[in-house]
Design a protein around this motif. Structure first.
Motif, PDB file in Angstrom:
ATOM      1  N   ILE A 114       0.866  -1.190   0.000  1.00  0.00           N
ATOM      2  CA  ILE A 114       0.000   0.000   0.000  1.00  0.00           C
ATOM      3  C   ILE A 114       0.898   1.235   0.000  1.00  0.00           C
ATOM      4  O   ILE A 114       1.815   1.350   0.811  1.00  0.00           O
ATOM      5  N   THR A 115       0.640   2.150  -0.919  1.00  0.00           N
ATOM      6  CA  THR A 115       1.420   3.392  -0.979  1.00  0.00           C
ATOM      7  C   THR A 115       0.768   4.450  -0.092  1.00  0.00           C
ATOM      8  O   THR A 115      -0.461   4.565  -0.041  1.00  0.00           O
ATOM      9  N   ILE A 116       1.593   5.211   0.604  1.00  0.00           N
ATOM     10  CA  ILE A 116       1.102   6.287   1.468  1.00  0.00           C
ATOM     11  C   ILE A 116       1.718   7.590   0.990  1.00  0.00           C
ATOM     12  O   ILE A 116       2.934   7.756   1.002  1.00  0.00           O
ATOM     13  N   ASP A 117       0.892   8.496   0.524  1.00  0.00           N
ATOM     14  CA  ASP A 117       1.342   9.811   0.064  1.00  0.00           C
ATOM     15  C   ASP A 117       1.012  10.851   1.129  1.00  0.00           C
ATOM     16  O   ASP A 117      -0.072  10.825   1.734  1.00  0.00           O
ATOM     17  N   VAL A 118       1.953  11.774   1.342  1.00  0.00           N
ATOM     18  CA  VAL A 118       1.754  12.819   2.343  1.00  0.00           C
ATOM     19  C   VAL A 118       1.923  14.176   1.680  1.00  0.00           C
ATOM     20  O   VAL A 118       2.945  14.440   1.047  1.00  0.00           O
ATOM     21  N   VAL A 150      -4.786   1.432   6.597  1.00  0.00           N
ATOM     22  CA  VAL A 150      -4.007   0.293   6.082  1.00  0.00           C
ATOM     23  C   VAL A 150      -4.779  -1.006   6.261  1.00  0.00           C
ATOM     24  O   VAL A 150      -4.811  -1.881   5.372  1.00  0.00           O
ATOM     25  N   LYS A 151      -5.432  -1.156   7.434  1.00  0.00           N
ATOM     26  CA  LYS A 151      -6.159  -2.395   7.733  1.00  0.00           C
ATOM     27  C   LYS A 151      -7.300  -2.631   6.744  1.00  0.00           C
ATOM     28  O   LYS A 151      -7.512  -3.754   6.265  1.00  0.00           O
ATOM     29  N   PHE A 152      -8.051  -1.570   6.414  1.00  0.00           N
ATOM     30  CA  PHE A 152      -9.260  -1.734   5.611  1.00  0.00           C
ATOM     31  C   PHE A 152      -9.044  -1.457   4.122  1.00  0.00           C
ATOM     32  O   PHE A 152     -10.006  -1.361   3.367  1.00  0.00           O
ATOM     33  N   THR A 153      -7.789  -1.294   3.722  1.00  0.00           N
ATOM     34  CA  THR A 153      -7.483  -1.094   2.302  1.00  0.00           C
ATOM     35  C   THR A 153      -6.892  -2.384   1.743  1.00  0.00           C
ATOM     36  O   THR A 153      -5.976  -2.960   2.340  1.00  0.00           O
ATOM     37  N   GLN A 175      -2.140  -3.453  -2.572  1.00  0.00           N
ATOM     38  CA  GLN A 175      -1.817  -2.534  -3.654  1.00  0.00           C
ATOM     39  C   GLN A 175      -2.783  -1.333  -3.700  1.00  0.00           C
ATOM     40  O   GLN A 175      -2.971  -0.715  -4.741  1.00  0.00           O
ATOM     41  N   GLY A 176      -3.341  -1.037  -2.546  1.00  0.00           N
ATOM     42  CA  GLY A 176      -4.237   0.117  -2.454  1.00  0.00           C
ATOM     43  C   GLY A 176      -3.459   1.403  -2.218  1.00  0.00           C
ATOM     44  O   GLY A 176      -2.228   1.444  -2.325  1.00  0.00           O
ATOM     45  N   HIS A 177      -4.194   2.440  -1.863  1.00  0.00           N
ATOM     46  CA  HIS A 177      -3.573   3.765  -1.743  1.00  0.00           C
ATOM     47  C   HIS A 177      -4.122   4.480  -0.507  1.00  0.00           C
ATOM     48  O   HIS A 177      -5.333   4.463  -0.232  1.00  0.00           O
ATOM     49  N   VAL A 178      -3.223   5.113   0.248  1.00  0.00           N
ATOM     50  CA  VAL A 178      -3.579   5.933   1.402  1.00  0.00           C
ATOM     51  C   VAL A 178      -2.904   7.288   1.235  1.00  0.00           C
ATOM     52  O   VAL A 178      -1.723   7.350   0.858  1.00  0.00           O
ATOM     53  N   SER A 179      -3.644   8.356   1.499  1.00  0.00           N
ATOM     54  CA  SER A 179      -3.068   9.702   1.389  1.00  0.00           C
ATOM     55  C   SER A 179      -3.341  10.487   2.664  1.00  0.00           C
ATOM     56  O   SER A 179      -4.379  10.315   3.305  1.00  0.00           O
ATOM     57  N   VAL A 180      -2.360  11.347   2.987  1.00  0.00           N
ATOM     58  CA  VAL A 180      -2.495  12.235   4.142  1.00  0.00           C
ATOM     59  C   VAL A 180      -2.252  13.654   3.653  1.00  0.00           C
ATOM     60  O   VAL A 180      -1.230  13.925   3.019  1.00  0.00           O
ATOM     61  N   ASP A 201      -8.367   6.836   2.134  1.00  0.00           N
ATOM     62  CA  ASP A 201      -7.909   5.533   1.639  1.00  0.00           C
ATOM     63  C   ASP A 201      -8.819   5.060   0.523  1.00  0.00           C
ATOM     64  O   ASP A 201      -9.915   5.598   0.309  1.00  0.00           O
ATOM     65  N   SER A 202      -8.344   4.057  -0.201  1.00  0.00           N
ATOM     66  CA  SER A 202      -9.120   3.462  -1.304  1.00  0.00           C
ATOM     67  C   SER A 202      -9.691   2.122  -0.868  1.00  0.00           C
ATOM     68  O   SER A 202      -9.817   1.207  -1.670  1.00  0.00           O
ATOM     69  N   GLY A 203     -10.028   2.037   0.424  1.00  0.00           N
ATOM     70  CA  GLY A 203     -10.432   0.768   1.004  1.00  0.00           C
ATOM     71  C   GLY A 203     -11.900   0.426   0.835  1.00  0.00           C
ATOM     72  O   GLY A 203     -12.578   0.884  -0.096  1.00  0.00           O
ATOM     73  N   ILE A 204     -12.407  -0.356   1.801  1.00  0.00           N
ATOM     74  CA  ILE A 204     -13.740  -0.965   1.667  1.00  0.00           C
ATOM     75  C   ILE A 204     -14.869   0.031   1.917  1.00  0.00           C
ATOM     76  O   ILE A 204     -16.034  -0.265   1.660  1.00  0.00           O
ATOM     77  N   GLY A 205     -14.547   1.236   2.430  1.00  0.00           N
ATOM     78  CA  GLY A 205     -15.583   2.242   2.658  1.00  0.00           C
ATOM     79  C   GLY A 205     -16.447   1.917   3.873  1.00  0.00           C
ATOM     80  O   GLY A 205     -16.263   0.908   4.560  1.00  0.00           O
ATOM     81  N   ILE A 206     -17.411   2.785   4.109  1.00  0.00           N
ATOM     82  CA  ILE A 206     -18.327   2.628   5.252  1.00  0.00           C
ATOM     83  C   ILE A 206     -19.760   2.687   4.736  1.00  0.00           C
ATOM     84  O   ILE A 206     -20.124   3.612   4.005  1.00  0.00           O
TER      85      ILE A 206
END
Length: 673
Positions: free
Chosen positions: A397-401, A429-432, A435-440, A455-460
């Motif tokens: 998972i890539t994390i962009d800041v 990170v847990k719910f993505t 090869q997903g993506h997290v941004s701050v 994040d590009s995860g499972i959503g709510i």
């Protein structure tokens, strides 16, 4: 011849006179007969009297009413034949016929007069008297009277009914079939505010709200059909515009021919009853809601117990399992390294679990505190990113800041802010998926700093979004859920952010569409130059371990045995001499002999609490009245601190307290550091 003719003329004259007299007599008799027939045929009683007040004649109606025969009454005094009294007072009243003779004028009808008949029967009458004159000569008087018993009975009934109507607590109103008010009792005036003069003659619509005017058409329609309307609950409006809940009963009014000519309405004010019913319904609804909440809480508790059992047992299983394998010595070097890594990872998970539970407990009890100081949010973010770096790499998972170049300093607790950011990043990170993506993104908005973690995860799910910050709440609480956890992290994060004067919100377009959490924090007022790099912070335990309290005598006052023993051991380990007392009374008895250098006292103690104990110390007539004192208590509110200081304590330390903290407080108070 002349002499012989004269007697003949005289004889003829006498014959003429005799004939005229006979004719006049016949006429008088005929008139008297007509008079007697007339008196006999009229419906009123008639009595005639002479100037001496003696009865000369009674007609048949007078005979029937008085009980006297005409023959028996003739010549009798009128007061004997016609005895009358006042209906209300029973006092004798003046006879109108005698008054007519005395004054020579007609006496009108008397009111409320009773005739006492010969047999004692009482009859309500109207009577009048008039003089009888002939050529100006007074001959007597005539008394005319009639039986009004039935009329008086009806009048009394009407008066009684009117009294009942007017004294009724219900509004009683009558109206015509055209809806025009014809009567209006006192209670109607009290209820609606209109006087009878204002209401009678007006349309009943004046007290009906505009939206209920159709009711009147319905009521009049049913009345015309002869129906009675009972206990019809509706609303009417008073003169002031006040709306009144009433229960209405409407009855048709008929004339003597049985025709319906109007209606009688009885209106009872049921406003209090309606309000009571509303209050009862509100209480029932509240009770039902409370019961549902209690049932939901019970279900949540059961789910929580099952969840925490799983979350505790799962890492324990790995720890115990690998520990047994290591004890047996059956693992090679690689397996041993994996085993130790697994034990450490699961132990940390256990520690985090316990930490979250303790934080939630502090949140619930209001004991979660922050140590406010200038904090560069970028430093907290870097620490949080370092914590989740390995987990993100494992899932590719890539994390962009995206950083804010200036003004990233806030007032807050660096450790707690790092905890919030770590929670958001670890969830991302847990719910993505792999090869997903997290941004701050950190950006300045006016006087606030906004931190957005996406994040590009499972959503709510949309229906769960309002509850995402609730304690012990997860979107999936089934035994088949994919992700572990107690559902505490976001609840703790929200509380920490709010303690910093900020806000936190969650956004999601739905399942499978990712999630964004936004935090806003007030920016600390700073000059433009960049913030100096923070100096390494020496752990407080390291500093406290180096502090020794040798030669210091401490008086420890606490009513709990275990607490006294623990604190005594903690302070003794730093070289202090500790004298323990179980109550304020015991401490006061020993203070002059002990001569402590400092007092550490609990507040919540029986008989004499810590406040009273310290006031007694400050009132001593010895040098011990000025000994430094520390309040050590579970009462941790700001007002509790102020009360302790007002009682004479110099410091206020809330429980639970660590040994290092207590040692530092004592050393600081006595200027040993």
């Amino acid at each position: 011849m002349a002499s012989s003719a004269e007697p003949a003329n005289q004889q003829q004259e006498k014959s003429s006179v005799r004939s005229a007299s006979q004719t006049e007599t016949r006429q008088v008799k005929q008139q008297r007969k007509w008079f007697e027939v007339t008196l006999d045929s009229i419906g009123d009683g008639v009595i005639t009297i002479d100037v001496d007040g003696k009865v000369t004649m009674l007609n048949p109606v007078a005979e029937a009413l008085t009980g006297w025969k005409n023959s028996d009454a003739s010549g009798q005094p009128l007061e004997k034949v016609f005895r009358i009294v006042n209906e209300d007072t029973r006092a004798a009243v003046e006879n109108p016929a005698l008054g007519a003779i005395k004054d020579g004028v007609t006496y009108g009808l008397a009111n409320h007069t009773l005739l006492i008949a010969k047999d004692g029967k009482e009859i309500s009458i109207d009577d009048s008297g008039a003089p009888i004159k002939s050529g100006g000569e007074l001959l007597g008087a005539v008394l005319v009277f009639r039986d009004i018993t039935e009329r008086r009975r009806n009048e009394q009934a009407r008066a009684l009914l009117a009294g009942i109507v007017d004294s009724s607590e219900d509004a009683i109103i009558s109206k015509s079939l055209m809806g025009i008010i014809t009567s209006w009792n006192h209670s109607a005036e009290q209820m609606f505010g209109y006087t009878p003069e204002e209401a009678i003659g007006k349309s009943i619509i004046m007290i009906i709200p505009p939206e209920l005017r159709e009711e009147e058409k319905m009521i009049l329609g049913r009345l015309r059909q002869g129906e009675r309307i009972e206990h019809f609950e509706t609303i009417r409006v008073g003169k002031t515009g006040k709306r009144i809940n009433i229960s209405l009963t409407v009855s048709p009014v008929r004339n003597s021919q049985g025709e319906i000519i109007g209606a009688s309405k009885i209106a009872r004010d049921i406003t209090q009853r309606v309000q009571a019913e509303k209050e009862l319904n509100r209480l029932l609804t509240s009770e039902r809601a409370a019961r549902e909440r209690a049932e939901a809480a019970s279900r949540a508790k059961d789910e929580f117990v099952a969840m925490i059992s799983h979350e505790i047992r799962s890492p324990l299983n790995a720890i115990l399992g690998w520990s047994q394998m290591l004890r047996q010595g059956a693992l090679d070097k690689t397996a041993t390294a994996n085993a130790l890594e697994s034990i450490e990872r699961n132990a940390r998970a256990q520690a985090q679990l316990v930490s979250d539970l303790l934080d939630v407990s502090r949140v619930i009890t209001g004991k979660l505190r922050i140590n406010s100081r200038p904090v560069d949010i970028m430093n907290s973010l870097e620490s949080a990113l370092e914590s989740v770096h390995l987990a993100a790499e494992a899932k590719q998972i890539t994390i962009d800041v995206e950083r804010e170049p200036y003004a990233t300093v806030v007032t807050g607790d660096a450790d707690r802010l790092q905890q919030v950011l770590w929670n958001l990043l670890s969830n991302a990170v847990k719910f993505t998926p792999r090869q997903g993506h997290v941004s701050v993104k950190i950006a300045r908005t006016n006087s606030y700093l906004e931190v957005a973690v996406s994040d590009s995860g499972i959503g709510i799910p949309e229906d769960f979004l309002p509850y995402v910050f609730d304690r012990f709440t997860q979107a999936d609480t089934t035994s088949a859920r994919k992700h572990a956890g107690l559902g505490l992290g976001l609840s703790i994060a929200r509380h920490i952010v709010e303690l910093h004067g900020g806000t936190i919100a969650a956004e999601s377009a739905g399942e499978g569409k990712g999630t964004t959490f936004r935090i806003t924090l007030p920016v600390r007022a700073l000059r433009p130059p960049e913030v100096e790099s923070p100096q390494p912070i020496v752990p407080i335990d390291t500093i406290a371990n180096e502090i020794m309290l040798n030669g210091l005598r401490i008086m420890l006052v606490d009513d709990e045995d275990e607490t006294r023993e623990l604190l005594k051991m903690m302070l003794s380990s730093h070289g202090a001499e500790v004298l323990a007392a179980s109550s304020g009374t015991e401490a006061l008895a020993q203070i002059d002999e002990c001569q402590p250098g400092v007092i550490v006292s609990d507040i919540g103690m029986p008989v004499m609490d810590g406040y009273m104990f310290m006031k007694r110390v400050r009132a001593l007539d010895s040098e011990q009245r000025s000994v430094p004192a520390i309040a050590l208590t579970a009462y941790a509110r700001a007002e509790d601190r102020l009360r302790a200081l007002a009682a004479g304590f110099q410091m206020h330390v809330p429980k639970p307290v660590e040994a290092s903290e207590l040692v530092m407080v004592i050393a600081s108070l006595l200027r040993r550091i």
